[in-house]
Design a protein around this motif. Structure first.
Motif, short mmCIF file in Angstrom:
data_model
loop_
_atom_site.label_atom_id
_atom_site.label_comp_id
_atom_site.label_asym_id
_atom_site.label_seq_id
_atom_site.Cartn_x
_atom_site.Cartn_y
_atom_site.Cartn_z
N PHE A 26 0.80 -1.22 0.00
CA PHE A 26 0.00 0.00 0.00
C PHE A 26 0.83 1.27 0.00
CE2 PHE A 26 -2.46 -3.34 2.09
CZ PHE A 26 -3.54 -3.39 1.21
N GLY A 27 2.11 1.17 0.37
CA GLY A 27 2.98 2.34 0.44
C GLY A 27 3.89 2.24 1.65
N TYR A 28 4.35 3.38 2.12
CA TYR A 28 5.22 3.44 3.30
C TYR A 28 4.40 3.81 4.52
CZ TYR A 28 9.35 3.33 0.33
OH TYR A 28 10.31 2.95 -0.56
N HIS A 29 4.75 3.21 5.67
CA HIS A 29 4.05 3.46 6.92
C HIS A 29 5.08 3.82 7.99
CE1 HIS A 29 0.62 0.99 5.39
NE2 HIS A 29 1.60 0.32 4.82
N ILE A 30 4.76 4.79 8.82
CA ILE A 30 5.46 5.00 10.08
C ILE A 30 4.51 4.42 11.11
CG2 ILE A 30 6.34 6.64 11.77
CD1 ILE A 30 6.89 8.54 9.42
N ILE A 31 4.99 3.46 11.89
CA ILE A 31 4.10 2.70 12.77
C ILE A 31 4.44 2.96 14.24
CG2 ILE A 31 3.39 0.37 13.44
CD1 ILE A 31 4.22 -0.49 10.57
N LYS A 32 3.39 3.14 15.02
CA LYS A 32 3.51 3.29 16.47
C LYS A 32 2.55 2.32 17.13
CE LYS A 32 2.86 6.57 20.25
NZ LYS A 32 2.45 7.93 20.60
N VAL A 33 3.06 1.49 18.05
CA VAL A 33 2.19 0.63 18.84
C VAL A 33 1.73 1.46 20.04
CG1 VAL A 33 2.08 -1.44 20.29
CG2 VAL A 33 3.26 -1.52 18.09
N THR A 34 0.43 1.66 20.14
CA THR A 34 -0.11 2.54 21.18
C THR A 34 -0.57 1.78 22.42
OG1 THR A 34 -2.26 2.51 20.09
CG2 THR A 34 -0.78 4.33 19.54
N ASP A 35 -0.79 0.47 22.29
CA ASP A 35 -1.24 -0.30 23.45
C ASP A 35 -1.13 -1.79 23.12
OD1 ASP A 35 -2.31 -0.92 25.93
OD2 ASP A 35 -4.35 -0.26 25.44
N ARG A 36 -1.10 -2.61 24.13
CA ARG A 36 -1.15 -4.07 23.99
C ARG A 36 -2.18 -4.61 24.95
NH1 ARG A 36 2.63 -7.23 21.36
NH2 ARG A 36 4.33 -6.06 20.46
N LYS A 37 -2.91 -5.62 24.54
CA LYS A 37 -3.82 -6.32 25.43
C LYS A 37 -3.06 -7.47 26.07
CE LYS A 37 -8.23 -5.50 23.14
NZ LYS A 37 -9.39 -6.12 22.50
N PHE A 38 -3.65 -8.04 27.09
CA PHE A 38 -3.03 -9.18 27.77
C PHE A 38 -2.73 -10.30 26.78
CE2 PHE A 38 -3.35 -13.26 30.01
CZ PHE A 38 -2.24 -13.13 30.81
N ASN A 39 -3.64 -10.55 25.87
CA ASN A 39 -3.40 -11.53 24.81
C ASN A 39 -2.21 -11.05 23.98
OD1 ASN A 39 -3.36 -13.01 22.47
ND2 ASN A 39 -5.54 -12.80 22.05
N SER A 94 -7.90 6.39 8.61
CA SER A 94 -7.40 6.57 9.97
C SER A 94 -6.90 7.98 10.26
CB SER A 94 -6.26 5.58 10.24
OG SER A 94 -5.12 5.90 9.47
N LYS A 95 -6.72 8.79 9.25
CA LYS A 95 -6.12 10.11 9.42
C LYS A 95 -6.89 10.98 10.41
CE LYS A 95 -4.26 13.93 6.74
NZ LYS A 95 -3.96 14.42 5.40
N GLY A 96 -8.20 10.92 10.40
CA GLY A 96 -9.01 11.74 11.29
C GLY A 96 -9.04 11.26 12.73
N ASN A 97 -8.38 10.13 13.00
CA ASN A 97 -8.39 9.55 14.34
C ASN A 97 -6.97 9.22 14.79
OD1 ASN A 97 -9.63 8.69 16.68
ND2 ASN A 97 -9.98 6.62 15.91
N ALA A 98 -6.05 10.15 14.57
CA ALA A 98 -4.65 10.00 14.98
C ALA A 98 -3.99 8.76 14.39
CB ALA A 98 -4.51 10.01 16.50
N GLY A 99 -4.46 8.32 13.22
CA GLY A 99 -3.87 7.16 12.57
C GLY A 99 -4.28 5.83 13.18
N ASP A 100 -5.26 5.86 14.08
CA ASP A 100 -5.66 4.66 14.83
C ASP A 100 -6.26 3.60 13.92
OD1 ASP A 100 -6.33 2.91 16.90
OD2 ASP A 100 -8.18 3.97 17.38
N LEU A 101 -5.69 2.39 13.98
CA LEU A 101 -6.22 1.24 13.25
C LEU A 101 -6.90 0.25 14.17
CD1 LEU A 101 -3.21 0.59 10.84
CD2 LEU A 101 -5.36 1.74 10.32
N GLY A 102 -6.94 0.55 15.46
CA GLY A 102 -7.56 -0.33 16.44
C GLY A 102 -6.65 -1.50 16.81
N PHE A 103 -7.23 -2.50 17.46
CA PHE A 103 -6.48 -3.69 17.84
C PHE A 103 -6.46 -4.66 16.68
CE2 PHE A 103 -7.21 -2.10 22.09
CZ PHE A 103 -6.05 -2.48 22.75
N ILE A 104 -5.30 -5.22 16.42
CA ILE A 104 -5.17 -6.23 15.38
C ILE A 104 -4.52 -7.48 15.98
CG2 ILE A 104 -5.04 -4.55 13.50
CD1 ILE A 104 -2.03 -5.12 13.34
N ALA A 105 -4.91 -8.63 15.43
CA ALA A 105 -4.35 -9.90 15.88
C ALA A 105 -3.42 -10.43 14.79
CB ALA A 105 -5.46 -10.90 16.15
N ARG A 106 -2.30 -10.96 15.18
CA ARG A 106 -1.31 -11.46 14.24
C ARG A 106 -1.92 -12.53 13.35
NH1 ARG A 106 3.68 -10.54 13.06
NH2 ARG A 106 5.28 -12.10 12.76
#
Length: 113
Positions: A26-39, A94-106
Motif C-alpha cells: 500500500f505504500g510506506y508506513h510509520i508505525i507506532k504501537v499505542t497499546d497491547r492487550k493481555f493476549n 485513519s487520518k481523522g483519528n490520529a492514525g488509529d487502526l484499532g487492535f489487530i491480531a497477528r
C-alpha cells in the motif's frame, strides 16, 4: 494486515515507533504501537502512511521514502504524533483519528503465512 506491517508491529513494545518507515503493497508506513492487550497476539496500532500504487515509479518511491524518513526523524526528535499524521498521511480512513487502526491480531489479515 499485510505481513510487512505485522512483522514491524509485533517487534515493537507499547509506546514505541518503528525505527524506519515500513513498505507494504500500500505504500510506506510509520508505525507506532499505542497499546497491547493481555493476549500477546493483539496490539493496538496507529500509523502514518504515504500511499504508493503499482504505477508509482522508482522516483515516486524514493520521494515517499525521503518524506516518511523526515517525518519519522521529527517524531524521534520530539514532534507530536498528531503533527506527523496531519502533515504526511494519505490514509483517509485513519487520518481523522490520529492514525488509529484499532487492535489487530497477528495473522488475522492477509495471506495468513
Amino acid at each position: 494486515m499485510v505481513p510487512e506491517f505485522e512483522d514491524a508491529v509485533y517487534s515493537l513494545k507499547a509506546g514505541e515507533v518503528a525505527p524506519a518507515p515500513v513498505r507494504s503493497q500500500f505504500g510506506y508506513h510509520i508505525i507506532k504501537v499505542t497499546d497491547r492487550k493481555f493476549n500477546p497476539g493483539s496490539v493496538k496500532v496507529s500509523h502514518i502512511m504515504r500511499r504508493l500504487t503499482r504505477e508509482s515509479s522508482a522516483v515516486d518511491s524514493a520521494a515517499a521514502w525521503k518524506e516518511m524518513r523526515a517525518a519519522l526523524e521529527n517524531l524521534q526528535h520530539g514532534a507530536k504524533w498528531d503533527s506527523g499524521r496531519l502533515a504526511v498521511s494519505d490514509d483517509s480512513y485513519s487520518k481523522g483519528n490520529a492514525g488509529d487502526l484499532g487492535f489487530i491480531a497477528r495473522r488475522r489479515y492477509g495471506a495468513g503465512i
